[in-house]
Design a protein around this motif. Structure first.
Motif, PDB file in Angstrom:
ATOM      1  N   PRO A   1       5.828 -59.088 -17.883  1.00 35.22           N
ATOM      2  CA  PRO A   1       6.565 -59.812 -18.927  1.00 35.22           C
ATOM      3  C   PRO A   1       7.919 -60.273 -18.383  1.00 35.22           C
ATOM      4  O   PRO A   1       8.704 -59.467 -17.896  1.00 35.22           O
ATOM      5  CB  PRO A   1       6.731 -58.761 -20.031  1.00 35.22           C
ATOM      6  N   ALA A   2       8.189 -61.568 -18.463  1.00 34.09           N
ATOM      7  CA  ALA A   2       9.427 -62.105 -17.900  1.00 34.09           C
ATOM      8  C   ALA A   2       9.950 -63.265 -18.736  1.00 34.09           C
ATOM      9  O   ALA A   2      10.394 -64.279 -18.200  1.00 34.09           O
ATOM     10  CB  ALA A   2       9.191 -62.556 -16.457  1.00 34.09           C
ATOM     11  N   ALA A   3       9.909 -63.098 -20.049  1.00 28.82           N
ATOM     12  CA  ALA A   3      10.301 -64.190 -20.935  1.00 28.82           C
ATOM     13  C   ALA A   3      11.696 -64.000 -21.529  1.00 28.82           C
ATOM     14  O   ALA A   3      12.167 -64.858 -22.277  1.00 28.82           O
ATOM     15  CB  ALA A   3       9.282 -64.334 -22.075  1.00 28.82           C
ATOM     16  N   GLY A   4      12.365 -62.887 -21.200  1.00 29.46           N
ATOM     17  CA  GLY A   4      13.662 -62.600 -21.809  1.00 29.46           C
ATOM     18  C   GLY A   4      14.764 -63.556 -21.351  1.00 29.46           C
ATOM     19  O   GLY A   4      14.651 -64.222 -20.312  1.00 29.46           O
TER      20      GLY A   4
ATOM     21  N   LYS B   1      16.822 -64.160 -14.929  1.00 27.53           N
ATOM     22  CA  LYS B   1      17.345 -62.895 -14.404  1.00 27.53           C
ATOM     23  C   LYS B   1      16.396 -62.294 -13.386  1.00 27.53           C
ATOM     24  O   LYS B   1      16.822 -61.573 -12.472  1.00 27.53           O
ATOM     25  CB  LYS B   1      17.601 -61.905 -15.542  1.00 27.53           C
ATOM     26  N   GLU B   2      15.087 -62.577 -13.516  1.00 33.56           N
ATOM     27  CA  GLU B   2      14.106 -62.044 -12.574  1.00 33.56           C
ATOM     28  C   GLU B   2      14.250 -62.648 -11.185  1.00 33.56           C
ATOM     29  O   GLU B   2      13.686 -62.138 -10.216  1.00 33.56           O
ATOM     30  CB  GLU B   2      12.683 -62.311 -13.093  1.00 33.56           C
ATOM     31  N   MET B   3      15.010 -63.752 -11.077  1.00 34.58           N
ATOM     32  CA  MET B   3      15.201 -64.416  -9.794  1.00 34.58           C
ATOM     33  C   MET B   3      16.541 -64.085  -9.152  1.00 34.58           C
ATOM     34  O   MET B   3      16.869 -64.595  -8.082  1.00 34.58           O
ATOM     35  CB  MET B   3      15.070 -65.935  -9.972  1.00 34.58           C
ATOM     36  N   LEU B   4      17.345 -63.246  -9.790  1.00 36.24           N
ATOM     37  CA  LEU B   4      18.601 -62.832  -9.165  1.00 36.24           C
ATOM     38  C   LEU B   4      18.277 -62.023  -7.914  1.00 36.24           C
ATOM     39  O   LEU B   4      17.442 -61.114  -7.949  1.00 36.24           O
ATOM     40  CB  LEU B   4      19.429 -62.004 -10.137  1.00 36.24           C
ATOM     41  N   PRO B   5      18.918 -62.328  -6.781  1.00 37.44           N
ATOM     42  CA  PRO B   5      18.524 -61.692  -5.520  1.00 37.44           C
ATOM     43  C   PRO B   5      19.112 -60.301  -5.325  1.00 37.44           C
ATOM     44  O   PRO B   5      20.281 -60.059  -5.615  1.00 37.44           O
ATOM     45  CB  PRO B   5      19.071 -62.657  -4.464  1.00 37.44           C
ATOM     46  N   ILE B   6      18.295 -59.406  -4.851  1.00 36.92           N
ATOM     47  CA  ILE B   6      18.742 -58.107  -4.353  1.00 36.92           C
ATOM     48  C   ILE B   6      18.741 -58.245  -2.840  1.00 36.92           C
ATOM     49  O   ILE B   6      17.687 -58.268  -2.210  1.00 36.92           O
ATOM     50  CB  ILE B   6      17.833 -56.971  -4.838  1.00 36.92           C
ATOM     51  N   VAL B   7      19.903 -58.386  -2.267  1.00 38.55           N
ATOM     52  CA  VAL B   7      20.158 -58.796  -0.880  1.00 38.55           C
ATOM     53  C   VAL B   7      19.695 -60.254  -0.736  1.00 38.55           C
ATOM     54  O   VAL B   7      20.457 -61.155  -1.035  1.00 38.55           O
ATOM     55  CB  VAL B   7      19.495 -57.859   0.151  1.00 38.55           C
ATOM     56  N   ASP B   8      18.458 -60.491  -0.307  1.00 39.54           N
ATOM     57  CA  ASP B   8      18.002 -61.871  -0.144  1.00 39.54           C
ATOM     58  C   ASP B   8      16.610 -62.109  -0.723  1.00 39.54           C
ATOM     59  O   ASP B   8      15.940 -63.073  -0.380  1.00 39.54           O
ATOM     60  CB  ASP B   8      18.016 -62.267   1.339  1.00 39.54           C
TER      61      ASP B   8
ATOM     62  N   ARG C   1      11.185 -70.265 -21.875  1.00 45.81           N
ATOM     63  CA  ARG C   1      11.863 -71.490 -21.454  1.00 45.81           C
ATOM     64  C   ARG C   1      12.778 -71.210 -20.271  1.00 45.81           C
ATOM     65  O   ARG C   1      13.264 -70.107 -20.072  1.00 45.81           O
ATOM     66  CB  ARG C   1      12.670 -72.065 -22.616  1.00 45.81           C
ATOM     67  N   ASN C   2      13.024 -72.258 -19.472  1.00 48.25           N
ATOM     68  CA  ASN C   2      13.942 -72.181 -18.325  1.00 48.25           C
ATOM     69  C   ASN C   2      13.506 -71.158 -17.282  1.00 48.25           C
ATOM     70  O   ASN C   2      14.343 -70.516 -16.643  1.00 48.25           O
ATOM     71  CB  ASN C   2      15.372 -71.860 -18.790  1.00 48.25           C
ATOM     72  N   LYS C   3      12.194 -70.993 -17.103  1.00 46.37           N
ATOM     73  CA  LYS C   3      11.694 -70.025 -16.127  1.00 46.37           C
ATOM     74  C   LYS C   3      10.942 -70.700 -14.968  1.00 46.37           C
ATOM     75  O   LYS C   3      10.245 -70.060 -14.214  1.00 46.37           O
ATOM     76  CB  LYS C   3      10.753 -69.027 -16.817  1.00 46.37           C
ATOM     77  N   LYS C   4      11.098 -72.012 -14.843  1.00 43.97           N
ATOM     78  CA  LYS C   4      10.347 -72.748 -13.828  1.00 43.97           C
ATOM     79  C   LYS C   4      10.678 -72.279 -12.418  1.00 43.97           C
ATOM     80  O   LYS C   4       9.844 -72.388 -11.505  1.00 43.97           O
ATOM     81  CB  LYS C   4      10.620 -74.250 -13.964  1.00 43.97           C
TER      82      LYS C   4
ATOM     83  N   LEU D   1       8.049 -56.892 -26.598  1.00 42.87           N
ATOM     84  CA  LEU D   1       7.200 -56.592 -25.446  1.00 42.87           C
ATOM     85  C   LEU D   1       5.727 -56.555 -25.824  1.00 42.87           C
ATOM     86  O   LEU D   1       4.871 -57.059 -25.087  1.00 42.87           O
ATOM     87  CB  LEU D   1       7.622 -55.254 -24.832  1.00 42.87           C
ATOM     88  N   GLY D   2       5.427 -55.964 -26.969  1.00 41.09           N
ATOM     89  CA  GLY D   2       4.039 -55.882 -27.396  1.00 41.09           C
ATOM     90  C   GLY D   2       3.430 -57.264 -27.574  1.00 41.09           C
ATOM     91  O   GLY D   2       2.282 -57.514 -27.176  1.00 41.09           O
ATOM     92  N   HIS D   3       4.198 -58.175 -28.149  1.00 42.22           N
ATOM     93  CA  HIS D   3       3.709 -59.539 -28.340  1.00 42.22           C
ATOM     94  C   HIS D   3       3.517 -60.242 -26.997  1.00 42.22           C
ATOM     95  O   HIS D   3       2.553 -61.004 -26.814  1.00 42.22           O
ATOM     96  CB  HIS D   3       4.688 -60.331 -29.211  1.00 42.22           C
ATOM     97  N   ALA D   4       4.414 -60.001 -26.048  1.00 38.94           N
ATOM     98  CA  ALA D   4       4.285 -60.605 -24.716  1.00 38.94           C
ATOM     99  C   ALA D   4       2.968 -60.190 -24.067  1.00 38.94           C
ATOM    100  O   ALA D   4       2.265 -61.016 -23.474  1.00 38.94           O
ATOM    101  CB  ALA D   4       5.463 -60.200 -23.839  1.00 38.94           C
ATOM    102  N   ILE D   5       2.618 -58.923 -24.197  1.00 36.90           N
ATOM    103  CA  ILE D   5       1.361 -58.442 -23.620  1.00 36.90           C
ATOM    104  C   ILE D   5       0.168 -59.014 -24.379  1.00 36.90           C
ATOM    105  O   ILE D   5      -0.856 -59.363 -23.780  1.00 36.90           O
ATOM    106  CB  ILE D   5       1.350 -56.904 -23.611  1.00 36.90           C
ATOM    107  N   LEU D   6       0.311 -59.146 -25.677  1.00 41.68           N
ATOM    108  CA  LEU D   6      -0.763 -59.721 -26.490  1.00 41.68           C
ATOM    109  C   LEU D   6      -1.069 -61.162 -26.071  1.00 41.68           C
ATOM    110  O   LEU D   6      -2.212 -61.617 -26.173  1.00 41.68           O
ATOM    111  CB  LEU D   6      -0.375 -59.659 -27.964  1.00 41.68           C
ATOM    112  N   CYS D   7      -0.067 -61.871 -25.571  1.00 35.42           N
ATOM    113  CA  CYS D   7      -0.265 -63.247 -25.112  1.00 35.42           C
ATOM    114  C   CYS D   7      -1.231 -63.334 -23.933  1.00 35.42           C
ATOM    115  O   CYS D   7      -1.727 -64.421 -23.611  1.00 35.42           O
ATOM    116  CB  CYS D   7       1.075 -63.863 -24.706  1.00 35.42           C
ATOM    117  N   THR D   8      -1.504 -62.218 -23.262  1.00 31.10           N
ATOM    118  CA  THR D   8      -2.362 -62.224 -22.068  1.00 31.10           C
ATOM    119  C   THR D   8      -3.790 -61.785 -22.369  1.00 31.10           C
ATOM    120  O   THR D   8      -4.580 -61.604 -21.446  1.00 31.10           O
ATOM    121  CB  THR D   8      -1.778 -61.300 -20.987  1.00 31.10           C
TER     122      THR D   8
END
Length: 287
Positions: free
Chosen positions: A8-11, A25-32, A57-60, A108-115
């Protein structure tokens, strides 16, 4: 066999604004390396063959990162940067990644339900990208090993300070002589004085497909969100559910300080960064 995983990465990543206004936020780098890549590599190293990422949105940028970049590859080839070229090519060949959009932020539950259509009638893993767990044997692999024995839902847990239990889903367990414990109950963010334990769910799940029926019928919370812990608690009355005490260092990279801790520790593991970083810190401490 556990071959599919949901991330889940829609936040919105509001705790990291303004950086996350345009960058997931999932694309923020830890080192590189983006923290999402650490999660995907853990899944791959645990035997996962297909990953579905629930986006908003904005997750491209996430899709672009794990796709090919022909122009970049040609440039690296032309400039003889073959090591970097190999790194970039490996990213796009890691695993089969699919995407589904969570159109509303309903929990979170709804995000998983989407799959549900993607997962079908088979068990699957869930990995939350806010939790990086560093261990020689991946956290999810520890759980998969147990699943092969019990063929039932498993929640990854670690001990947290008693004063922090109201920040997590907390499990009540039966005693066990192994790292796998039968669960007697699951409570979402209990008050400190009534929490059944200090064993917190830390972003790793193996779930049977029956969880989807529970998610479809569970009552939304006061915010209108579908909580995964409520569905798990309902599922517990139909089948055994276990808690796996995970080995490894856990970093909450959805928190600023946890993100800094992870960045420092992973940098210290890098041969080219270890000594310069240690020297720099020593100098700063002596100022």
């Amino acid at each position: 066999m556990i071959k599919k995983a949901v991330i889940p990465a829609a936040g919105f990543g509001t705790r990291f604004l303004p950086a996350t206004k345009a960058v997931p936020k999932e694309m923020l780098p830890i080192v590189d390396k983006p923290n999402l890549q650490y999660i995907i590599e853990e899944a791959i190293n645990s035997g996962i063959e297909d990953i579905i990422i629930v986006t908003g949105r904005n997750k491209k940028a996430m899709e672009d990162h794990f796709d090919r970049s022909v122009e970049l590859e040609l440039l690296l080839e032309k400039t003889n940067k073959h090591e970097l070229l190999n790194t970039v090519e490996q990213i796009s060949n890691l695993v089969d990644i699919h995407y589904v959009r969570q159109k509303e932020p309903l929990g979170l539950g709804h995000a998983i339900l989407c799959t549900k259509k993607f997962i079908g009638n088979e068990p699957f893993a869930v990995l939350l990208p806010d939790d990086i767990i560093d261990n020689e044997e991946p956290a999810l692999k520890q759980m998969v090993n147990h699943y092969n024995d019990v063929q039932s839902s498993i929640l990854g847990v670690k001990e947290v300070p008693h004063n922090d239990v109201d920040k997590y889903g907390i499990v009540e367990i039966e005693k066990s002589s192994t790292s796998l414990y039968p669960i007697k109950g699951v409570v979402e963010k209990p008050a400190v004085d009534v929490a059944p334990s200090n064993l917190a769910i830390v972003g790793r799940y193996i779930l049977t497909p029956e969880i989807f029926d529970k998610l479809e019928n569970v009552k939304p919370d006061a915010k209108g969100e579908i909580q995964l812990t409520d569905a798990i608690e309902s599922l517990r009355f139909d089948q055994s559910i276990y808690a796996c005490a995970l080995e490894g260092t856990r970093y909450d990279v959805g928190d600023k300080f946890g993100f800094l801790q992870a960045t420092f520790d992973f940098a210290m593991k890098r041969e080219e960064l270890h000594e310069p970083l240690k020297k720099y810190l020593k100098e700063k401490l002596e100022e």
